[in-house]
Design an enzyme around this catalytic site. Sequence first.
Site, PDB file in Angstrom:
ATOM      1  N   THR A  81      38.004  39.374  42.326  1.00 51.25           N
ATOM      2  CA  THR A  81      37.909  39.830  43.715  1.00 51.25           C
ATOM      3  C   THR A  81      38.651  38.907  44.661  1.00 51.25           C
ATOM      4  OG1 THR A  81      35.853  40.985  43.345  1.00 51.25           O
ATOM      5  CG2 THR A  81      36.233  40.249  45.586  1.00 51.25           C
ATOM      6  N   THR A 110      34.092  36.913  39.741  1.00 50.58           N
ATOM      7  CA  THR A 110      32.742  36.339  39.690  1.00 50.58           C
ATOM      8  C   THR A 110      31.915  36.876  38.513  1.00 50.58           C
ATOM      9  OG1 THR A 110      31.878  38.078  41.146  1.00 50.58           O
ATOM     10  CG2 THR A 110      32.606  36.030  42.200  1.00 50.58           C
ATOM     11  N   ASP A 111      32.294  38.057  38.003  1.00 52.17           N
ATOM     12  CA  ASP A 111      31.386  38.739  37.072  1.00 52.17           C
ATOM     13  C   ASP A 111      31.156  37.999  35.746  1.00 52.17           C
ATOM     14  OD1 ASP A 111      30.777  40.701  38.859  1.00 52.17           O
ATOM     15  OD2 ASP A 111      32.234  42.144  38.108  1.00 52.17           O
TER      16      ASP A 111
HETATM   17  C1  SIN Z   1      34.349  39.673  41.538  1.00 52.16           C
HETATM   18  O1  SIN Z   1      35.260  38.886  41.360  1.00 52.16           O
HETATM   19  O2  SIN Z   1      33.458  39.440  42.413  1.00 52.16           O
HETATM   20  C2  SIN Z   1      34.175  40.954  40.777  1.00 52.16           C
HETATM   21  C3  SIN Z   1      35.332  41.334  39.964  1.00 52.16           C
HETATM   22  C4  SIN Z   1      35.628  40.375  38.870  1.00 52.16           C
HETATM   23  O3  SIN Z   1      34.726  39.741  38.330  1.00 52.16           O
HETATM   24  O4  SIN Z   1      36.805  40.260  38.502  1.00 52.16           O
END
Ligand code: SIN
Length: 320
Positions: A7, A87-88
């Site tokens: 993200t 973040t995932d």
């Molecule tokens: C994010 O980064 O918050 C979600 C998408 C990902 O993990 O690439």
Amino acid sequence: MLATGGTIAGQAGDASKTAGYKAGVVGVDKLLEAVPALSSVARIHAEQFASIDSKDMSAALWTALSRRIDTLLAQDDIDGVVVTHGTDTLEETAYLLHLTVKRAKPVVLTAAMRPSTALSADGPLNLLNAVSVAASQDAAGKGVLVAFNNQIHSARDVAKTSTYAVDAFRAPETGALGFVQDGRVEFQRTVVRPHTVASEFSVTDEWPMVEIVTSHADASRVTVDALVAAGARGIVVAGTGNGSMHATLTHALADAVKKGVAVVRSSRVGSGHVMRNGAASDDALGTISAGTLNPYKARVLLMLALASGAQDLQRIFDTY
Ligand code: SIN
């Protein structure tokens, strides 16, 4: 700086949108351009290592990333590495690198909850903070770190704990290691378990199959039996409470252990530890307790342990 997507590199058609964007599409040069203050913290060599939504992270990419970081940190003119990530699965990649990068120089992961095009995007400040941490002498020797929302976390203990909040990362059992604010990097705790140069693990090109199974009301043995038939070498159970397992699942997993599958009990709860011979008799079942590792990190450690040929799995989970 190694950019992998996420993200932090996300793009939405409308600045007021913080959901419904595409992750991993903005290049690392654009991310750097958005933070002019970076040039007063470090000289940055940037590589677009991958451009993915981190839900699609693979073990093969982990291997390549770990090796690339080792190669870069071997250079005298590189003092630290920042990895931008989604973040995932950030907590899984961070822990994998924590146990496989063989250098003491700082390695810092960061990410964002809002796409780069959003009003109040959190990526630029997270990026600046991550570079400040990687440029700090104090960050050396602490293993892989995560700089997020002004906090510094150890890769071992941090987890994503919110689907949308900008303070999405916490270390439920230990708290943050320190903070970074306005260029000031301060550590208040240290990392006691072995990592990086003291770790016995390395990445590989042939990862063993390790899967996660959840215990829940009315659980069946279908998944466990299918995994054993498919050749799984390890199964992590996201158990209830203190790693307890539905009776049906317990029978299936005991059968799996008899067939040589390594079974690790973790918990689906999100905080707390899973005690050996606590909610289940590990001695009788031949299972391993994960301690404070959540199921996703327990899977990383089990993959590394099985890849290394280790037999003493409980020692490994008690140590790392
Ligand atoms: C994010 O980064 O918050 C979600 C998408 C990902 O993990 O690439």
